[in-house]
Write a protein that holds these residues in place. Structure first.
Motif, PDB file in Angstrom:
ATOM      1  N   ARG A 214     -24.616 -24.895   3.458  1.00 33.10           N
ATOM      2  CA  ARG A 214     -24.988 -24.987   5.256  1.00 33.10           C
ATOM      3  C   ARG A 214     -25.824 -26.260   5.270  1.00 33.10           C
ATOM      4  NH1 ARG A 214     -27.109 -19.532   7.864  1.00 33.10           N
ATOM      5  NH2 ARG A 214     -28.162 -19.356   5.726  1.00 33.10           N
ATOM      6  N   THR A 215     -25.790 -27.338   6.294  1.00 32.84           N
ATOM      7  CA  THR A 215     -26.786 -28.224   6.856  1.00 32.84           C
ATOM      8  C   THR A 215     -27.031 -27.993   8.252  1.00 32.84           C
ATOM      9  OG1 THR A 215     -24.635 -28.586   7.456  1.00 32.84           O
ATOM     10  CG2 THR A 215     -25.382 -29.505   5.025  1.00 32.84           C
ATOM     11  N   LEU A 216     -28.341 -27.970   8.434  1.00 33.79           N
ATOM     12  CA  LEU A 216     -29.379 -28.055   9.941  1.00 33.79           C
ATOM     13  C   LEU A 216     -29.445 -29.690  10.147  1.00 33.79           C
ATOM     14  CD1 LEU A 216     -31.356 -24.951   8.988  1.00 33.79           C
ATOM     15  CD2 LEU A 216     -29.272 -25.012  10.001  1.00 33.79           C
ATOM     16  N   ASN A 217     -29.173 -29.928  11.152  1.00 25.53           N
ATOM     17  CA  ASN A 217     -29.383 -30.986  12.047  1.00 25.53           C
ATOM     18  C   ASN A 217     -30.928 -30.734  12.445  1.00 25.53           C
ATOM     19  OD1 ASN A 217     -26.766 -31.946  11.046  1.00 25.53           O
ATOM     20  ND2 ASN A 217     -25.953 -31.578  13.049  1.00 25.53           N
ATOM     21  N   VAL A 218     -31.498 -31.407  12.646  1.00 23.71           N
ATOM     22  CA  VAL A 218     -32.867 -31.826  13.360  1.00 23.71           C
ATOM     23  C   VAL A 218     -32.989 -32.892  13.824  1.00 23.71           C
ATOM     24  CG1 VAL A 218     -35.483 -31.354  12.489  1.00 23.71           C
ATOM     25  CG2 VAL A 218     -34.024 -30.034  11.033  1.00 23.71           C
ATOM     26  N   GLY A 219     -33.501 -32.602  15.038  1.00 24.21           N
ATOM     27  CA  GLY A 219     -33.370 -34.357  16.267  1.00 24.21           C
ATOM     28  C   GLY A 219     -34.499 -33.608  17.580  1.00 24.21           C
ATOM     29  N   ALA A 220     -33.879 -33.972  18.614  1.00 21.98           N
ATOM     30  CA  ALA A 220     -35.344 -33.452  20.189  1.00 21.98           C
ATOM     31  C   ALA A 220     -35.123 -32.181  19.987  1.00 21.98           C
ATOM     32  CB  ALA A 220     -33.958 -33.706  20.943  1.00 21.98           C
ATOM     33  N   LYS A 221     -33.516 -31.056  19.065  1.00 24.36           N
ATOM     34  CA  LYS A 221     -34.045 -30.160  18.983  1.00 24.36           C
ATOM     35  C   LYS A 221     -34.168 -29.571  17.972  1.00 24.36           C
ATOM     36  CE  LYS A 221     -30.611 -28.929  23.179  1.00 24.36           C
ATOM     37  NZ  LYS A 221     -29.745 -28.120  23.703  1.00 24.36           N
ATOM     38  N   CYS A 222     -34.719 -28.354  17.721  1.00 23.00           N
ATOM     39  CA  CYS A 222     -35.464 -27.724  16.482  1.00 23.00           C
ATOM     40  C   CYS A 222     -34.350 -27.153  16.328  1.00 23.00           C
ATOM     41  CB  CYS A 222     -37.119 -27.661  16.447  1.00 23.00           C
ATOM     42  SG  CYS A 222     -38.019 -27.667  17.485  1.00 23.00           S
ATOM     43  N   ALA A 223     -33.667 -26.925  14.578  1.00 28.66           N
ATOM     44  CA  ALA A 223     -33.559 -26.331  14.065  1.00 28.66           C
ATOM     45  C   ALA A 223     -33.889 -25.460  13.397  1.00 28.66           C
ATOM     46  CB  ALA A 223     -32.909 -26.971  12.573  1.00 28.66           C
ATOM     47  N   SER A 224     -33.709 -23.950  13.744  1.00 28.99           N
ATOM     48  CA  SER A 224     -33.885 -22.431  13.444  1.00 28.99           C
ATOM     49  C   SER A 224     -33.378 -21.909  12.274  1.00 28.99           C
ATOM     50  CB  SER A 224     -34.183 -20.504  14.748  1.00 28.99           C
ATOM     51  OG  SER A 224     -32.746 -21.541  14.657  1.00 28.99           O
ATOM     52  N   LEU A 225     -33.756 -20.756  11.140  1.00 35.18           N
ATOM     53  CA  LEU A 225     -32.826 -19.880  10.812  1.00 35.18           C
ATOM     54  C   LEU A 225     -33.704 -18.689  10.647  1.00 35.18           C
ATOM     55  CD1 LEU A 225     -30.684 -19.583   8.510  1.00 35.18           C
ATOM     56  CD2 LEU A 225     -32.499 -20.133   6.762  1.00 35.18           C
ATOM     57  N   SER A 226     -33.285 -17.488  10.521  1.00 37.42           N
ATOM     58  CA  SER A 226     -33.008 -16.752  10.156  1.00 37.42           C
ATOM     59  C   SER A 226     -33.747 -16.294   8.422  1.00 37.42           C
ATOM     60  CB  SER A 226     -32.820 -15.460  10.841  1.00 37.42           C
ATOM     61  OG  SER A 226     -32.991 -13.965  10.992  1.00 37.42           O
ATOM     62  N   ALA A 227     -34.514 -15.353   7.488  1.00 32.43           N
ATOM     63  CA  ALA A 227     -34.773 -15.406   6.123  1.00 32.43           C
ATOM     64  C   ALA A 227     -34.175 -13.859   6.236  1.00 32.43           C
ATOM     65  CB  ALA A 227     -36.011 -16.264   6.065  1.00 32.43           C
ATOM     66  N   THR A 228     -32.990 -13.866   5.773  1.00 32.16           N
ATOM     67  CA  THR A 228     -32.288 -12.304   5.611  1.00 32.16           C
ATOM     68  C   THR A 228     -32.639 -12.839   3.234  1.00 32.16           C
ATOM     69  OG1 THR A 228     -30.418 -13.529   5.857  1.00 32.16           O
ATOM     70  CG2 THR A 228     -31.684 -12.480   7.135  1.00 32.16           C
ATOM     71  N   GLU A 229     -32.494 -13.639   3.047  1.00 36.18           N
ATOM     72  CA  GLU A 229     -32.654 -14.053   1.820  1.00 36.18           C
ATOM     73  C   GLU A 229     -32.863 -15.000   0.946  1.00 36.18           C
ATOM     74  OE1 GLU A 229     -28.018 -14.656   0.092  1.00 36.18           O
ATOM     75  OE2 GLU A 229     -27.670 -15.697   1.514  1.00 36.18           O
ATOM     76  N   SER A 230     -33.502 -15.430  -0.321  1.00 33.67           N
ATOM     77  CA  SER A 230     -33.877 -15.918  -0.912  1.00 33.67           C
ATOM     78  C   SER A 230     -32.897 -16.923  -0.761  1.00 33.67           C
ATOM     79  CB  SER A 230     -35.098 -16.098  -2.534  1.00 33.67           C
ATOM     80  OG  SER A 230     -35.808 -15.099  -2.118  1.00 33.67           O
ATOM     81  N   LEU A 231     -33.499 -18.062  -1.043  1.00 35.70           N
ATOM     82  CA  LEU A 231     -32.607 -19.710  -0.230  1.00 35.70           C
ATOM     83  C   LEU A 231     -33.632 -20.783  -0.922  1.00 35.70           C
ATOM     84  CD1 LEU A 231     -32.883 -21.048   2.596  1.00 35.70           C
ATOM     85  CD2 LEU A 231     -31.648 -19.832   3.419  1.00 35.70           C
ATOM     86  N   PHE A 232     -32.862 -22.199  -1.251  1.00 35.76           N
ATOM     87  CA  PHE A 232     -33.871 -23.316  -1.217  1.00 35.76           C
ATOM     88  C   PHE A 232     -33.429 -24.087  -0.501  1.00 35.76           C
ATOM     89  CE2 PHE A 232     -31.303 -24.326  -4.687  1.00 35.76           C
ATOM     90  CZ  PHE A 232     -30.299 -25.133  -4.695  1.00 35.76           C
ATOM     91  N   TRP A 233     -34.598 -25.172  -0.010  1.00 33.93           N
ATOM     92  CA  TRP A 233     -33.521 -26.351   1.261  1.00 33.93           C
ATOM     93  C   TRP A 233     -33.882 -27.748   0.672  1.00 33.93           C
ATOM     94  CZ3 TRP A 233     -37.252 -28.562   4.506  1.00 33.93           C
ATOM     95  CH2 TRP A 233     -37.774 -28.114   4.508  1.00 33.93           C
ATOM     96  N   ARG A 234     -33.289 -28.529   1.470  1.00 33.12           N
ATOM     97  CA  ARG A 234     -33.596 -30.260   0.766  1.00 33.12           C
ATOM     98  C   ARG A 234     -34.010 -31.215   1.732  1.00 33.12           C
ATOM     99  NH1 ARG A 234     -29.876 -32.927  -4.071  1.00 33.12           N
ATOM    100  NH2 ARG A 234     -28.473 -33.020  -2.315  1.00 33.12           N
ATOM    101  N   TRP A 235     -34.725 -31.683   1.431  1.00 33.03           N
ATOM    102  CA  TRP A 235     -34.626 -32.712   2.270  1.00 33.03           C
ATOM    103  C   TRP A 235     -35.773 -34.459   1.623  1.00 33.03           C
ATOM    104  CZ3 TRP A 235     -39.577 -34.613   5.055  1.00 33.03           C
ATOM    105  CH2 TRP A 235     -39.911 -35.608   6.496  1.00 33.03           C
ATOM    106  N   ARG A 236     -34.937 -35.608   2.604  1.00 34.38           N
ATOM    107  CA  ARG A 236     -35.433 -36.503   1.330  1.00 34.38           C
ATOM    108  C   ARG A 236     -35.491 -36.734  -0.028  1.00 34.38           C
ATOM    109  NH1 ARG A 236     -39.830 -39.674   5.479  1.00 34.38           N
ATOM    110  NH2 ARG A 236     -39.306 -40.913   4.347  1.00 34.38           N
TER     111      ARG A 236
END
Length: 663
Positions: A214-236
């Protein structure tokens, strides 16, 4: 005495306080313009002005005192000369020191300083003019930028580097504080809310890539997520791990009694219990359930009781211990007490945990043993049926008579065979409980004659020789396997004793007779069984389709055999083959890989490593393809296995028919 230094210091402090407003007012314009060079220049001038003011006070304070205080009689200079040459000078100096404390108070000091030291406003005006010039010059570039086209302004805003702020909010029941900061590795409780926001939204939108695709767009509005399982996220280009810790169920530990079935002593007066309940956050409720069983056979009464386990200073731990008296528990000889602990934590979806059931048994005084127990049905026995203990007594009496008196062989055989007949009747009676045929009421000779007749006729019993039975005699009873084992042990011992008695060897028969008696006593002690109550909850009936004849969605009562399925789906097989080469990968391969990894890899570390390999291959890393291929193959070992039944059953009859000689 250093009166001159003290007076000069007092005048110097008063002069500094008089000039302090000038220094503060001169610094305000430079601070408002946020010009560090201007602030430093003004501080340097204030230091120079302070040094100049100190020199002025040191040079003129004697004249200032003579002019302001007539009491000093123009002799203030004597305060400087500590060692006067003449006696008159020393006497005059002493008089001045006595007068100076009463004459030179704070009000007088301030008046003297204000008369001889000015505010210095003449110095402030040039600095204010200079600050205004600097501000005016600085406003010219800003005005030119406002008159310029909008395109350069947009380019300036686009040049702002986006800064990401990560906010983690754990669930309220955990009591963990909320954290906010730069992108970092996080370890949070299950159900935490994670939000990604831009510190400067004018910098434009940015994209976060999650390990599950999945991908999340972060801009004028914040992106949110409910942590139900372990994962990692990549930025820049940087990866950050989000490890989720599931909420653990309460842990119940019973340290006393030490055994699940505790046998108390006959003279016991108390019973100890020690219980510990622990949870990772808080134990909301913990209760002790007690069940007292009294009676035997079908006349058993159960009394239930429930009591809460008190809480402690630490909400995560509840330790409780008590030494009960048997009167408090209501136990009497022959009673049994069953108890267990049930605990509930404070999670959003509470975990309910129940400990194993412990048993406290208070034995009753020994009574006359009987073979009839409530674990077995009661049969109407004839008067000639003797108990196992009576058989043992008769055998011991026979052995004693053989040693004390000279008994004839005929009498010895008669008495031994009589005891063997009683043992045989008792053996056949207990054999009924395992499905054996009984000859207790006669008919044994008829069965023997029938068997002899069948054997002499020469006819072949095809059913028993070539057929196979679908049931067993022992399975025709309602007893559990443990009770059947005890019955078998008793029957084997009775059979050994009967054989020894038939062989006129009563001494050898005595040991198996005692074994049979022990097995019967064990059956007597197992006549009480405690089971938790269970109830069947039928599925709800849909009243809108009841009695309408609508069979849509109804399942057939016929059981169909499961079809053979492919352990490896076709898309996954194609993906694994493509990863072994450097060619293009199949379409939608990322969805196939993510679904397979999520379904087959249950360990968090393994799943994250596999998802990391998926991202690397998606970025074009050819060296990462073998790694992803290995992780995909690791999930194949857990593929389901479907067992297929053989359509043809091979029996002794069919084998004999197939191997027989054909005419």
């Amino acid at each position: 005495m250093h009166a001159d230094a003290d007076i000069a210091q007092r005048l110097w402090r008063a002069a500094v306080l008089w000039r302090l407003p000038l220094w503060v007012l001169g610094a305000l314009p430079w601070l408002s313009l946020r010009l560090l060079p201007g602030v430093l220049a003004w501080v340097a001038w204030c230091m120079w002005d302070g040094a100049r003011l100190r020199q002025r006070v040191n040079r003129g304070w004697i004249g200032w005192l003579d002019a302001a205080l007539p009491e000093l009689e123009d002799s203030a200079a004597l305060l400087v000369d500590a060692e006067a040459e003449t006696a008159i000078a020393r006497m005059q100096r002493s008089r001045l020191l006595a007068r100076i404390d009463a004459s030179l108070d704070k009000k007088t000091v301030r008046a003297i300083v204000r008369r001889h030291v000015d505010l210095g406003l003449s110095w402030l005006a040039p600095w204010l003019v200079f600050a205004f010039v600097v501000w005016f010059v600085g406003q010219q570039p800003a005005a030119s930028q406002q008159a310029a086209p909008k395109a350069p302004a947009q380019a300036t805003s686009a040049a702002v580097v986006p800064e990401l702020v990560v906010t983690a909010t754990p669930p309220a029941y955990t009591g963990v504080a909320r954290s906010t900061g730069a992108p970092r590795h996080l370890e949070l409780p299950e159900g935490s809310a994670v939000a990604w926001c831009l510190k400067h939204p004018e910098a434009g939108e940015t994209i976060l890539e999650l390990s599950d695709g999945r991908t999340l767009n972060v801009g004028a509005k914040c992106a949110s997520l409910s942590a139900t399982e372990s994962l990692f996220w990549r930025w820049r280009g940087a990866r950050y791990t989000l490890k989720v810790t599931p909420d653990a169920a309460p842990l119940i530990t019973i340290t006393r009694p030490t055994q699940m079935i505790q046998e108390l002593k006959l003279d016991a007066q108390s019973a100890a219990m020690a219980i510990s309940v622990r949870d990772d956050y808080a134990v909301r409720r913990a209760t002790l359930h007690l069940t007292l069983a009294r009676g035997s056979g079908e006349n058993i009464k159960f009394t239930d009781r429930e009591m809460p386990i008190p809480s402690s200073a630490d909400p995560r731990v509840r330790n409780w211990a008590k030494k009960w008296t048997l009167a408090e528990l209501g136990m009497e000889p022959g009673d049994e007490l069953y108890f267990f602990v049930r605990a509930i934590d404070n999670a959003a979806k509470p975990h309910t945990v129940q400990s194993p059931t412990y048993t406290l048994h208070l034995p009753a005084p020994e009574q006359e043993d009987e073979e009839v127990t409530s674990a077995m049905p009661v049969l109407v026995k004839p008067q000639s049926l003797r108990s196992q203990r009576q058989i043992i007594i008769d055998t011991e009496q026979l052995i004693a008579d053989m040693r004390s008196t000279r008994m004839g062989q005929a009498e010895m055989r008669e008495r031994s065979e009589a005891i063997a007949a009683d043992q045989g009747q008792l053996r056949r009676r207990y054999g009924q409980f395992l499905g054996e045929e009984s000859t207790l009421f006669g008919g044994e000779e008829e069965h023997d004659d029938h068997d002899d007749h069948g054997a002499s006729s020469g006819e072949m019993d095809v059913l028993h020789q070539f057929g196979h039975a679908h049931d067993e005699a022992e399975n025709a009873t309602l007893y559990d396997e443990g009770t059947k084992k005890i019955l078998r042990r008793a029957l084997v011992a009775m059979w050994d004793a009967e054989k020894a008695l038939r062989a006129i060897n009563p001494k050898t028969a005595l040991a198996p007779e005692h074994k049979a008696l022990e097995a019967i006593k064990e059956l007597q002690q197992a006549d009480r069984i405690y089971l938790h109550k269970t109830a069947f909850v039928p599925p709800p009936i849909k009243e809108e389709i009841r009695m309408t004849g609508d069979v849509v969605g109804a399942a057939s009562y016929r059981r169909e055999q499961g079809e053979a399925q492919d352990a490896i789906p076709l898309p996954l097989r194609e993906l694994v083959q493509a990863l072994s080469q450097e060619g293009p990968l199949p379409a939608l391969w990322t969805r196939t890989a993510h679904d397979w990894v999520r379904e087959r890899l249950g360990d968090d570390e393994q799943r994250l490593a596999a998802q990391r390999a998926i991202q690397d291959v998606l970025d074009g890393c050819l060296r990462c393809r073998p790694v992803l291929r290995a992780w995909l193959r690791a999930g194949i070992a857990q593929a389901p296995v479907i067992l297929q039944a053989k359509p043809v059953a091979q029996t002794p009859f069919t084998r004999a028919w197939g191997e027989g000689d054909k005419p």
